[in-house]
Design a protein around this motif. Structure first.
Motif, short mmCIF file in Angstrom:
data_model
loop_
_atom_site.label_atom_id
_atom_site.label_comp_id
_atom_site.label_asym_id
_atom_site.label_seq_id
_atom_site.Cartn_x
_atom_site.Cartn_y
_atom_site.Cartn_z
N PHE A 236 0.85 -1.19 0.00
CA PHE A 236 0.00 0.00 0.00
C PHE A 236 0.89 1.24 0.00
O PHE A 236 2.02 1.19 0.46
CB PHE A 236 -0.87 0.04 1.26
N SER A 237 0.35 2.36 -0.47
CA SER A 237 1.08 3.62 -0.35
C SER A 237 0.51 4.46 0.77
O SER A 237 0.81 5.65 0.88
CB SER A 237 1.01 4.41 -1.66
N SER A 238 -0.35 3.88 1.57
CA SER A 238 -0.95 4.61 2.67
C SER A 238 -1.05 3.69 3.88
O SER A 238 -1.49 2.55 3.77
CB SER A 238 -2.34 5.11 2.23
N ARG A 239 -0.62 4.21 5.02
CA ARG A 239 -0.66 3.43 6.25
C ARG A 239 -2.10 3.08 6.62
O ARG A 239 -2.39 1.96 7.04
CB ARG A 239 -0.03 4.23 7.39
N GLN A 240 -2.96 4.09 6.46
CA GLN A 240 -4.37 3.89 6.80
C GLN A 240 -5.00 2.74 6.05
O GLN A 240 -5.69 1.90 6.63
CB GLN A 240 -5.15 5.17 6.47
N TRP A 241 -4.74 2.72 4.75
CA TRP A 241 -5.33 1.66 3.93
C TRP A 241 -4.74 0.31 4.28
O TRP A 241 -5.46 -0.70 4.30
CB TRP A 241 -5.13 1.97 2.44
N ALA A 242 -3.46 0.28 4.56
CA ALA A 242 -2.83 -0.98 4.94
C ALA A 242 -3.53 -1.57 6.16
O ALA A 242 -3.85 -2.76 6.20
CB ALA A 242 -1.34 -0.78 5.21
N GLU A 243 -3.79 -0.71 7.15
CA GLU A 243 -4.45 -1.18 8.37
C GLU A 243 -5.89 -1.61 8.07
O GLU A 243 -6.33 -2.68 8.48
CB GLU A 243 -4.44 -0.08 9.44
N THR A 287 3.39 -1.01 3.91
CA THR A 287 3.86 0.08 3.05
C THR A 287 5.28 -0.27 2.62
O THR A 287 5.78 -1.34 2.95
CB THR A 287 3.91 1.41 3.83
N SER A 288 5.93 0.66 1.96
CA SER A 288 7.29 0.39 1.46
C SER A 288 8.28 0.23 2.61
O SER A 288 9.44 -0.11 2.37
CB SER A 288 7.74 1.50 0.53
N ARG A 300 5.04 -16.22 -2.07
CA ARG A 300 4.49 -16.70 -3.35
C ARG A 300 3.73 -15.62 -4.09
O ARG A 300 3.68 -15.60 -5.31
CB ARG A 300 3.54 -17.90 -3.11
N ILE A 301 3.10 -14.72 -3.32
CA ILE A 301 2.23 -13.73 -3.95
C ILE A 301 2.59 -12.32 -3.46
O ILE A 301 2.71 -12.10 -2.26
CB ILE A 301 0.75 -14.00 -3.61
N VAL A 302 2.78 -11.40 -4.41
CA VAL A 302 2.92 -9.99 -4.05
C VAL A 302 1.82 -9.22 -4.76
O VAL A 302 1.71 -9.28 -5.98
CB VAL A 302 4.30 -9.43 -4.45
N ILE A 303 0.99 -8.55 -3.96
CA ILE A 303 -0.11 -7.78 -4.54
C ILE A 303 0.16 -6.29 -4.31
O ILE A 303 0.61 -5.90 -3.24
CB ILE A 303 -1.45 -8.17 -3.89
N HIS A 304 -0.09 -5.48 -5.33
CA HIS A 304 -0.02 -4.02 -5.16
C HIS A 304 -1.43 -3.45 -5.14
O HIS A 304 -2.15 -3.54 -6.13
CB HIS A 304 0.82 -3.39 -6.27
N PHE A 305 -1.77 -2.86 -4.01
CA PHE A 305 -3.08 -2.23 -3.86
C PHE A 305 -3.03 -0.80 -4.40
O PHE A 305 -4.02 -0.25 -4.82
CB PHE A 305 -3.45 -2.23 -2.37
N HIS A 306 -1.85 -0.22 -4.31
CA HIS A 306 -1.63 1.13 -4.85
C HIS A 306 -0.51 1.10 -5.88
O HIS A 306 0.25 0.14 -5.95
CB HIS A 306 -1.24 2.10 -3.72
N HIS A 339 -3.53 7.45 -9.88
CA HIS A 339 -2.30 8.26 -10.04
C HIS A 339 -2.28 9.45 -9.08
O HIS A 339 -1.25 10.04 -8.83
CB HIS A 339 -2.16 8.75 -11.47
N HIS A 340 -3.46 9.79 -8.51
CA HIS A 340 -3.49 10.95 -7.61
C HIS A 340 -2.61 10.77 -6.39
O HIS A 340 -1.96 11.71 -5.95
CB HIS A 340 -4.93 11.23 -7.16
N LEU A 341 -2.61 9.55 -5.84
CA LEU A 341 -1.85 9.32 -4.62
C LEU A 341 -0.34 9.48 -4.83
O LEU A 341 0.28 10.29 -4.14
CB LEU A 341 -2.20 7.94 -4.05
N PRO A 342 0.27 8.77 -5.78
CA PRO A 342 1.69 9.02 -6.02
C PRO A 342 1.97 10.47 -6.40
O PRO A 342 3.01 11.03 -6.03
CB PRO A 342 2.05 8.07 -7.17
N GLN A 343 1.03 11.07 -7.11
CA GLN A 343 1.19 12.48 -7.49
C GLN A 343 1.31 13.37 -6.25
O GLN A 343 2.17 14.24 -6.17
CB GLN A 343 -0.04 12.90 -8.32
N ARG A 344 0.43 13.12 -5.30
CA ARG A 344 0.47 13.92 -4.06
C ARG A 344 1.75 13.66 -3.29
O ARG A 344 2.30 14.55 -2.65
CB ARG A 344 -0.75 13.60 -3.20
N LEU A 345 2.20 12.41 -3.34
CA LEU A 345 3.45 12.10 -2.63
C LEU A 345 4.62 12.86 -3.22
O LEU A 345 5.48 13.36 -2.51
CB LEU A 345 3.71 10.59 -2.67
#
Length: 501
Positions: A236-243, A287-288, A300-306, A339-345
């Motif tokens: 995730f690119s957001s702590r909140q979403w990860a939780e 997160t990262s 075995r599995i890596v998923i990207h939510f963001h 793309h908004h989230l990475p953009q804001r970052l």
DNA sequence: CGTCTCTATCCTTGAAGAACGTTCATGCAGCCCGAGT
């Protein structure tokens, strides 16, 4: 210097052969060359400096980005019989630090963070030592973190000069030609010997899916993880979403789920990582912050939510899957708005032009440079934003410690220009990432093309544009093996891994 | 219509107190002094 490398390898490490790339890098290092080594994860990069350090004597300095990495390395080396090894960091108490400092010359391997390396006292101490080799571990941090986040990474060149230019060895697992060039530029070593090995993973199938909402993504994850039960990372690119998603998954899946991000207590972070390592957790929503130095072989599995902000990050993150060589899967989920989230970052990382001008005119009036916190507060800047400006001013000699000069307009323009370049660079990286998710041709080819000329044929179904169907996938890990083991075995497993603190 | 974000390290320059090792620099205003007109 003529050395029987194989004898040394056997004697010190007990191996009788090198893995791909190790021998070449080591020979270059022993010849005193500056080397840039890009070796895939799992090939044993650390041997590339540990063996030379044994052979050459003197002290080898290793720059490492994470305290936990340093501590792990030292622990591991000590347990395999290397005594004269240390890691200088802020976790040491004053006495211990003093003790280590006084006999620093007696250590053959010294691990240290780029920040601590800027300590003047330490620098003076190092200047009078016999530094035989200067190693930068995870060297892509220079390019990825150095410009805004941890600018001390860009000061390594000065320290190398100060140490009278020992041979430099920069090691990483992922670096595009562009990043390789940046590393060499920032180290001011344009003629490093390049030892680059392919980084395309032949055992990872790639899939990308578009969805309409985050909720739909979550449902999809539940669907996939209901059918496939195996060690899984969800980025995730957001702590909140990860939780948030981790709670949802915990309720609705059989698997044991936890979250991990940089905002957690150190002890919780270590606990989660250890549990994941020991197969006491199946799914990590992270997160990262999670991943660097993580040595779990059977993910075995890596998923990207963001959406990661650049392909390099994505490649690093999916590269954590299938280190054992067995089949693995990467799934990226996106929506049209993502793309908004990475953009804001990016925006929160770089200052704006008007911030620069306000700082310049402030320095025109003031005598002293205020404390970092004060100046960040005053101009409403994030740490990265101020780091960027501060480093540029230091680089131009406008700031030194508390002192500063009025910034001449030529230098103002120069800094404005480099800010502009950085914006463009980051923007392009994001665009590249965006292009890739909308790619209709082979995803493997387009993903690794910027990194290497020849892309090898995968051992598994390639990607969703070729012959890979996620819904036909079925991982079913056997967890019985672990559950069967006795408490003694489990305890010894925990002890053998050790814990920081 | 309003949402709203990642990554890590270090507290470094001390000054009256035990244990090798080392030792250095910035900008600028304002003042004083001496040389030239």
């Amino acid at each position: 210097m003529r050395v029987d490398l194989y004898a040394a390898l056997k004697k010190y490490f007990g191996f009788s052969s090198f893995r791909e790339g190790q021998e070449e890098v080591i020979r270059d290092v022993l010849q005193g060359k500056d080397v840039l080594g890009i070796l895939p994860t799992g090939t044993g990069k650390s041997l590339c400096y540990q063996l030379p350090s044994k052979v050459m004597g003197g002290t080898t300095l290793v720059i490492s980005p994470l305290i936990s990495l340093m501590v792990d390395q030292v622990k591991q080396l000590k347990s395999s019989g290397f005594q004269s090894v240390t890691a200088l960091n802020s976790f040491m108490d004053k006495e211990e630090k003093q003790k280590v400092m006084n006999r620093l010359h007696a250590f053959s391997l010294v691990y240290i963070s780029p920040e601590m390396l800027q300590n003047q006292r330490l620098q003076q101490r190092l200047q009078h030592m016999n530094i035989k080799l200067f190693v930068i571990d995870e060297a892509h941090c220079i390019s990825q973190w150095g410009h805004e986040f941890r600018t001390d990474y860009l000061k390594l060149d000065q320290t190398i000069d100060l140490l009278k230019n020992p041979p430099v060895l920069a090691l990483s697992a992922t670096a595009t030609p562009e990043v390789q060039q940046d590393i060499m530029n920032k180290l001011r070593r344009p003629h490093m010997k390049k030892r680059i090995y392919p980084m395309d993973k032949q055992n990872i199938s790639l899939a990308v899916e578009e969805h309409l909402s985050p909720e739909e993504k979550t449902e999809r994850i539940i669907e996939v993880l209901t059918k496939n039960q195996a060690p899984t990372m969800i980025y995730f690119s957001s702590r909140q979403w990860a939780e948030k998603v981790s709670f949802e998954l915990r309720d609705r899946l059989k698997q044991r789920v936890a979250f991990y991000h940089g905002g957690m207590e150190q002890t919780d972070r270590m606990l989660v990582q250890q549990q994941f390592m020991n197969n006491q957790l199946d799914v990590i929503c992270c997160t990262s912050a999670f991943g660097m130095g993580l040595d779990k072989k059977d993910i075995r599995i890596v998923i990207h939510f963001h959406l990661p902000p650049q392909l390099e990050s994505f490649i690093q993150e999916i590269g954590r899957a299938g280190r054992d060589g067995e089949d693995a899967v990467s799934l990226l989920l996106f929506t049209r708005q993502d793309h908004h989230l990475p953009q804001r970052l990016i925006q929160s990382e770089l200052p704006e032009k008007k911030d620069l001008n306000r700082i310049f005119s402030f320095l025109q009036k003031e005598r002293e440079v205020p404390e970092d916190e004060d100046i960040m507060e005053r101009f409403q800047l994030s740490e990265s934003q101020w780091n960027f400006v501060k480093f540029k001013l230091e680089e131009e000699g406008m700031i030194r410690g508390r002192w500063h000069q009025k910034v001449p307009s030529a230098i103002q323009q120069k800094i404005e220009q480099s800010l502009e370049n950085r914006w463009v660079y980051k923007q392009n990286k994001l665009t590249e990432m965006m292009k890739w998710i909308y790619e209709t041709d082979c995803r493997r080819t387009s993903l690794y093309k910027p990194f290497q000329e020849v892309i090898r044929k995968p051992h598994v179904p390639c990607c969703d544009a070729c012959d890979f169907k996620l819904d036909e996938l079925s991982f079913c890990e056997d967890y019985k093996e672990y559950k069967k083991s006795s408490w003694e075995e489990r305890l010894s497993l925990i002890f053998s891994q050790g814990v920081l603190l």
